[in-house]
Motif scaffolding. Structure first.
Motif, PDB file in Angstrom:
ATOM      1  N   SER A  43       0.831  -1.215   0.000  1.00 37.03           N
ATOM      2  CA  SER A  43       0.000   0.000   0.000  1.00 37.03           C
ATOM      3  C   SER A  43       0.859   1.257   0.000  1.00 37.03           C
ATOM      4  CB  SER A  43      -0.919   0.000   1.225  1.00 37.03           C
ATOM      5  OG  SER A  43      -1.775  -1.117   1.219  1.00 37.03           O
ATOM      6  N   ALA A  44       1.947   1.237   0.775  1.00 35.72           N
ATOM      7  CA  ALA A  44       2.833   2.405   0.845  1.00 35.72           C
ATOM      8  C   ALA A  44       3.481   2.678  -0.506  1.00 35.72           C
ATOM      9  CB  ALA A  44       3.901   2.186   1.914  1.00 35.72           C
ATOM     10  N   ILE A  45       3.927   1.628  -1.183  1.00 36.93           N
ATOM     11  CA  ILE A  45       4.563   1.802  -2.488  1.00 36.93           C
ATOM     12  C   ILE A  45       3.561   2.296  -3.527  1.00 36.93           C
ATOM     13  CG2 ILE A  45       5.539   0.534  -4.440  1.00 36.93           C
ATOM     14  CD1 ILE A  45       7.582   1.249  -2.345  1.00 36.93           C
ATOM     15  N   VAL A  46       2.341   1.764  -3.483  1.00 34.56           N
ATOM     16  CA  VAL A  46       1.311   2.211  -4.437  1.00 34.56           C
ATOM     17  C   VAL A  46       1.002   3.691  -4.224  1.00 34.56           C
ATOM     18  CG1 VAL A  46      -1.123   1.996  -5.069  1.00 34.56           C
ATOM     19  CG2 VAL A  46       0.271  -0.058  -4.780  1.00 34.56           C
ATOM     20  N   ALA A  47       0.831   4.104  -2.964  1.00 33.22           N
ATOM     21  CA  ALA A  47       0.555   5.514  -2.669  1.00 33.22           C
ATOM     22  C   ALA A  47       1.709   6.403  -3.126  1.00 33.22           C
ATOM     23  CB  ALA A  47       0.305   5.694  -1.171  1.00 33.22           C
ATOM     24  N   LEU A  48       2.940   5.941  -2.903  1.00 32.75           N
ATOM     25  CA  LEU A  48       4.111   6.715  -3.326  1.00 32.75           C
ATOM     26  C   LEU A  48       4.143   6.852  -4.854  1.00 32.75           C
ATOM     27  CD1 LEU A  48       6.713   7.980  -2.006  1.00 32.75           C
ATOM     28  CD2 LEU A  48       7.897   5.911  -2.749  1.00 32.75           C
ATOM     29  N   ALA A  49       3.807   5.785  -5.558  1.00 35.60           N
ATOM     30  CA  ALA A  49       3.812   5.808  -7.024  1.00 35.60           C
ATOM     31  C   ALA A  49       2.729   6.742  -7.566  1.00 35.60           C
ATOM     32  CB  ALA A  49       3.606   4.393  -7.562  1.00 35.60           C
ATOM     33  N   VAL A  50       1.561   6.717  -6.950  1.00 40.92           N
ATOM     34  CA  VAL A  50       0.480   7.611  -7.392  1.00 40.92           C
ATOM     35  C   VAL A  50       0.885   9.071  -7.185  1.00 40.92           C
ATOM     36  CG1 VAL A  50      -1.909   8.325  -6.997  1.00 40.92           C
ATOM     37  CG2 VAL A  50      -1.308   5.899  -6.985  1.00 40.92           C
ATOM     38  N   GLY A  51       1.537   9.349  -6.062  1.00 42.73           N
ATOM     39  CA  GLY A  51       2.029  10.703  -5.820  1.00 42.73           C
ATOM     40  C   GLY A  51       3.054  11.127  -6.853  1.00 42.73           C
ATOM     41  N   GLY A  52       3.955  10.211  -7.214  1.00 40.75           N
ATOM     42  CA  GLY A  52       4.946  10.506  -8.248  1.00 40.75           C
ATOM     43  C   GLY A  52       4.302  10.776  -9.594  1.00 40.75           C
ATOM     44  N   LEU A  53       3.249  10.018  -9.907  1.00 39.00           N
ATOM     45  CA  LEU A  53       2.524  10.238 -11.162  1.00 39.00           C
ATOM     46  C   LEU A  53       1.859  11.613 -11.164  1.00 39.00           C
ATOM     47  CD1 LEU A  53       1.557   9.018 -13.859  1.00 39.00           C
ATOM     48  CD2 LEU A  53      -0.425   8.105 -12.628  1.00 39.00           C
ATOM     49  N   ALA A  54       1.324  12.004 -10.012  1.00 40.61           N
ATOM     50  CA  ALA A  54       0.666  13.311  -9.912  1.00 40.61           C
ATOM     51  C   ALA A  54       1.639  14.446 -10.171  1.00 40.61           C
ATOM     52  CB  ALA A  54       0.022  13.464  -8.534  1.00 40.61           C
ATOM     53  N   VAL A  55       2.840  14.366  -9.579  1.00 39.21           N
ATOM     54  CA  VAL A  55       3.810  15.450  -9.773  1.00 39.21           C
ATOM     55  C   VAL A  55       4.324  15.463 -11.208  1.00 39.21           C
ATOM     56  CG1 VAL A  55       5.999  14.292  -9.186  1.00 39.21           C
ATOM     57  CG2 VAL A  55       5.658  16.670  -8.570  1.00 39.21           C
ATOM     58  N   PHE A  56       4.327  14.316 -11.867  1.00 41.73           N
ATOM     59  CA  PHE A  56       4.716  14.286 -13.279  1.00 41.73           C
ATOM     60  C   PHE A  56       3.726  15.092 -14.120  1.00 41.73           C
ATOM     61  CE2 PHE A  56       4.391  12.435 -17.539  1.00 41.73           C
ATOM     62  CZ  PHE A  56       5.703  12.543 -17.968  1.00 41.73           C
TER      63      PHE A  56
END
Length: 304
Positions: A43-56
């Protein structure tokens, strides 16, 4: 400047990722939460990845990302470094958990988890401290991100515990959620009071007008900076952030912690608490943008 939803989502998902891993680290230190370790890491990795996608989506072009990371001391570079360290810490926790004969990550991994989980929201908030935007230029911003991380992490852990039938994690997770809710309320109210006194940070001129609206009286500085506590944003702040985002989660966390919510209702209570916490922290982030935007637009002519 306009409200940047990609950045709002980036900071939110960073706090969510940090919160999930933070609580898992706390549980591991307390000898609990074995059954939910894998789910927490994922869950932590998925949330981190979604955040990275948002900043992209905010940067929109690879060259902008490269330019942003061009200086080692820039805020975005520090954010990237901490994000990478956080991802490595999650991977390390997972590997050590799989290697362990007991199927539990060692205590030192839990300590690393707690450290990087606090560093992530702090680095995220610290990157937005800038003198050009007085509303953000206070250490209360990264402090709020940290307490929001605790709040979100507590309820996310409750949801994961309910989903994985990890009963030994419920009381401690609900305690973390309760502490996070109370601190989020205290910090956000203190922050709003601080913002209300920031009128002098924008202009010292007594008479001026907006040349785009010559027939409309210019609002005073305190009308803009004080809008969160007792103005156009007061309902959103007190109802959306304080009541829905902090008070309701605090009550639910207290009920779970004291065992007054039955096991079969734990998932429903946890999801409601998490949704309310998410709503509150998003409302506060939007309000910070709204006041910053209105203040800059309203007084940019006086500043020139």
């Amino acid at each position: 400047m306009e409200i940047q939803w990609p950045l709002i989502l980036f900071t939110f998902f960073n706090c969510l990722a940090g919160g999930i891993f933070l609580v898992q680290g706390i549980l591991t230190l307390a000898g609990r939460g074995k059954a939910m370790q894998l789910a927490s890491c994922a869950s932590a990795i998925v949330a981190l990845a979604v955040g990275g996608l948002a900043v992209f989506f905010h940067l929109q072009h690879p060259l902008r990302m490269l330019n942003g990371f061009g200086h080692i001391t820039s805020g975005i570079t520090i954010e990237l470094i901490v994000v990478i360290l956080f991802a490595l810490a999650v991977a390390l926790y997972f590997l050590m958990m799989r290697r362990s004969e007991e199927g539990v990550a060692p205590k030192w991994c839990a300590v690393v988890a707690v450290v990087v989980s606090v560093a992530l929201p702090f680095a995220t908030g610290d990157s937005y401290l800038m003198a050009a935007i007085p509303v953000w230029d206070t250490m209360l911003l990264p402090v709020y991100y940290i307490v929001a991380t605790v709040l979100l992490g507590g309820f996310a852990a409750l949801v994961i515990a309910a989903a994985t039938k990890c009963e030994d994690a419920v009381k401690l997770s609900s305690t973390v959620a309760l502490v996070g809710a109370v601190l989020a309320a205290v910090v956000s109210v203190a922050y709003a009071v601080l913002i209300a006194g920031m009128g002098d940070s924008f202009t010292e001129m007594e008479f001026y007008f907006d040349p785009t609206l010559p027939d409309v009286a210019m609002r005073q500085a305190d009308q803009v900076t004080g809008a969160i506590l007792a103005g156009e944003h007061a309902v959103a702040f007190w109802l959306g952030n304080v009541v829905v985002g902090c008070a309701v989660p605090a009550v639910l966390a207290a009920l779970v912690m004291t065992g007054k919510i039955a096991t079969e209702r734990l998932m429903a209570a946890s999801v409601i608490g998490l949704v309310c916490a998410i709503a509150g922290t998003l409302v506060w982030r939007v309000l910070l943008y709204e006041v910053a935007v209105n203040a800059l637009i309203q007084f940019q002519w006086a500043l020139n």
